[in-house]
Design a protein around this motif. Structure first.
Motif, mmCIF file in Angstrom:
data_model
loop_
_atom_site.group_PDB
_atom_site.id
_atom_site.type_symbol
_atom_site.label_atom_id
_atom_site.label_comp_id
_atom_site.label_asym_id
_atom_site.label_seq_id
_atom_site.Cartn_x
_atom_site.Cartn_y
_atom_site.Cartn_z
ATOM 1 N N ALA A 97 0.893 -1.264 -0.127
ATOM 2 C CA ALA A 97 0.266 0.146 0.004
ATOM 3 C C ALA A 97 0.827 1.161 -0.004
ATOM 4 O O ALA A 97 1.935 1.281 0.508
ATOM 5 N N VAL A 98 0.448 2.154 -0.783
ATOM 6 C CA VAL A 98 1.120 3.262 -0.737
ATOM 7 C C VAL A 98 -0.039 4.728 -0.437
ATOM 8 O O VAL A 98 -1.294 4.526 -0.668
ATOM 9 N N PRO A 99 0.530 5.903 0.027
ATOM 10 C CA PRO A 99 -0.291 6.949 0.303
ATOM 11 C C PRO A 99 -0.996 7.473 -0.841
ATOM 12 O O PRO A 99 -0.358 7.430 -1.939
ATOM 13 N N LEU A 100 -2.249 7.870 -1.003
ATOM 14 C CA LEU A 100 -2.983 8.530 -2.106
ATOM 15 C C LEU A 100 -2.876 10.111 -1.772
ATOM 16 O O LEU A 100 -3.529 10.264 -0.767
ATOM 17 N N PRO A 101 -2.101 10.803 -2.535
ATOM 18 C CA PRO A 101 -2.239 12.296 -2.017
ATOM 19 C C PRO A 101 -3.516 12.831 -2.018
ATOM 20 O O PRO A 101 -4.353 12.410 -2.776
ATOM 21 N N GLU A 102 -3.716 13.528 -0.980
ATOM 22 C CA GLU A 102 -4.926 14.043 -0.943
ATOM 23 C C GLU A 102 -5.306 15.166 -1.806
ATOM 24 O O GLU A 102 -6.685 15.436 -2.229
ATOM 25 N N THR A 103 -4.426 15.586 -2.813
ATOM 26 C CA THR A 103 -4.803 16.430 -3.944
ATOM 27 C C THR A 103 -5.199 15.642 -5.181
ATOM 28 O O THR A 103 -5.791 16.305 -6.020
ATOM 29 N N ALA A 104 -5.006 14.268 -5.107
ATOM 30 C CA ALA A 104 -5.362 13.628 -6.466
ATOM 31 C C ALA A 104 -6.849 13.656 -6.682
ATOM 32 O O ALA A 104 -7.169 13.937 -7.870
ATOM 33 N N LEU A 105 -7.801 13.339 -5.574
ATOM 34 C CA LEU A 105 -9.174 13.372 -5.824
ATOM 35 C C LEU A 105 -9.866 13.985 -4.809
ATOM 36 O O LEU A 105 -9.404 14.414 -3.508
ATOM 37 N N ALA A 106 -10.839 15.060 -4.910
ATOM 38 C CA ALA A 106 -11.536 16.000 -4.174
ATOM 39 C C ALA A 106 -12.118 15.129 -2.952
ATOM 40 O O ALA A 106 -12.164 15.650 -1.902
ATOM 41 N N GLY A 107 -12.401 13.847 -3.140
ATOM 42 C CA GLY A 107 -13.216 13.189 -2.085
ATOM 43 C C GLY A 107 -14.632 13.550 -1.734
ATOM 44 O O GLY A 107 -15.045 13.295 -0.655
ATOM 45 N N GLY A 108 -15.098 14.146 -2.588
ATOM 46 C CA GLY A 108 -16.547 14.543 -2.402
ATOM 47 C C GLY A 108 -17.428 13.432 -2.746
ATOM 48 O O GLY A 108 -17.029 12.343 -2.807
ATOM 49 N N THR A 109 -18.585 13.871 -3.478
ATOM 50 C CA THR A 109 -19.756 12.953 -3.602
ATOM 51 C C THR A 109 -18.935 11.965 -4.625
ATOM 52 O O THR A 109 -18.510 12.562 -5.769
ATOM 53 N N LEU A 110 -19.216 10.818 -4.465
ATOM 54 C CA LEU A 110 -18.688 9.483 -5.519
ATOM 55 C C LEU A 110 -16.958 9.629 -5.591
ATOM 56 O O LEU A 110 -16.558 9.254 -6.557
ATOM 57 N N GLY A 111 -16.509 10.305 -4.756
ATOM 58 C CA GLY A 111 -14.907 10.253 -4.797
ATOM 59 C C GLY A 111 -14.239 11.450 -5.677
ATOM 60 O O GLY A 111 -13.464 11.758 -5.152
ATOM 61 N N GLY A 112 -14.890 12.044 -6.534
ATOM 62 C CA GLY A 112 -14.348 13.036 -7.248
ATOM 63 C C GLY A 112 -14.615 14.583 -6.995
ATOM 64 O O GLY A 112 -15.489 14.641 -5.727
ATOM 65 N N PRO A 113 -14.463 15.606 -7.794
ATOM 66 C CA PRO A 113 -13.796 15.294 -8.938
ATOM 67 C C PRO A 113 -12.056 14.999 -8.788
ATOM 68 O O PRO A 113 -11.551 14.796 -7.686
ATOM 69 N N VAL A 114 -11.763 14.630 -10.164
ATOM 70 C CA VAL A 114 -10.460 14.409 -9.906
ATOM 71 C C VAL A 114 -9.256 15.634 -10.379
ATOM 72 O O VAL A 114 -9.463 16.156 -11.142
#
Length: 306
Positions: A32-49
């Motif tokens: 496992a590796v960290p997924l940068p918080e900047t990659a995906l907004a983490g909003g509804t359905l995970g996005g936007p990218v």
């Protein structure tokens, strides 16, 4: 399915590969590796990218650690990013493009997302007593931009993503492999953004309940509301599944919140709750990775598609 599986989350990207030995699976590799918080907004359905290069860099870092570079793999998304729901339909055309239009038409009235921006998959499930419509389907919906971003990031490193599913459905596939989940069972999965309870008869999903968490709600109020909703679901099951009783209730949750959710589920479903263990899965040998975390990856590898 291929024995190589990736799993995405809000903060990490994980990989597991398995070796199949009859009806059991041996864990060969896990990273496992960290997924940068900047990659995906983490909003509804995970996005936007927000940052495709950051996502691609995380994929590259993870693949650099694996012992055997896979060419084909599955991807497991959080339940909050690939949401499930059941639909009752009069008909669903056999042609994929027409079926997609029917599903989009229904979803426009049911979900707060633009149907044209969704990746949608549906599979028929058991009809319930008293159902008027000819069909019932379990539908998964995810953001097309999120699925496409992961597919592009992995394709750039020579990996083709075939199956994309969510954690609860993949976990159920692992639990139910080779008839390991007889009777009417409930599987509850808790994530940072919400929870899912899927009810399965002989391993096949029949009812799906999914809720997002309301921010700022005290635990006491959350426990009361969730238990009340589960009691309604229990009544629904008794009426629509010919009174069949639950044979098991399994819980996959972070250790810190496991006692809370065991209490909520037992109050709502009126059945003892058992935390998910390695013994519930077709997994050979001890593993150091938490079972709640590993089980969706194993389940995705267990799945067989004719």
């Amino acid at each position: 399915m291929p024995p190589a599986v990736f799993a995405a989350g809000r903060r990490q990207l994980a990989f597991a590969s398995f070796r199949r030995d009859g009806r059991e699976f041996h864990l060969r590799d896990y990273h496992a590796v960290p997924l940068p918080e900047t990659a995906l907004a983490g909003g509804t359905l995970g996005g936007p990218v927000n940052d495709p290069p950051a996502l691609e860099a995380a994929v590259a870092a993870l693949l650099a650690r694996v012992s055997a570079h896979p060419q084909r793999a599955s991807l497991v998304l959080p339940d909050a990013w690939a949401r499930g729901m059941t639909l009752e339909l009069d008909q669903l055309p056999g042609a994929p493009d027409l079926a997609l239009e029917v599903l989009r038409f229904r979803l426009r009235k049911l979900v707060p997302f633009r149907a044209e921006e969704l990746r949608i998959a549906a599979a028929p499930i058991e009809r319930l007593a008293g159902q008027q419509e000819a069909l019932r389907a379990l539908v998964l919906l995810a953001a097309e931009v999120v699925c496409g971003a992961f597919e592009k990031a992995f394709a750039a490193r020579g990996v083709r993503l075939g199956q994309i599913t969510n954690a609860s459905l993949a976990r159920l596939d692992g639990l139910a492999a080779h008839g390991r989940l007889p009777g009417l069972a409930a599987l509850a999965s808790v994530e940072p953004d919400g929870f899912v309870v899927v009810f399965a008869r002989d391993g096949a999903p029949v009812v799906w309940r999914q809720k997002s968490f309301t921010e700022g709600l005290p635990d006491e109020d959350r426990a009361r509301l969730v238990a009340s909703e589960l009691r309604l679901t229990r009544t629904f099951l008794a009426e629509r599944l010919s009174g069949q009783s639950l044979s098991a209730v399994l819980l996959a949750a972070p250790a810190a919140v496991e006692p809370f959710w065991k209490g909520v589920l037992e109050a709502g479903l009126g059945h003892p709750v058992v935390a998910l263990q390695a013994a519930h899965l077709p997994l050979a040998g001890p593993v150091a990775t938490p079972v709640a975390e590993l089980s969706p990856l194993l389940g995705a590898a267990c799945r067989e598609v004719a």
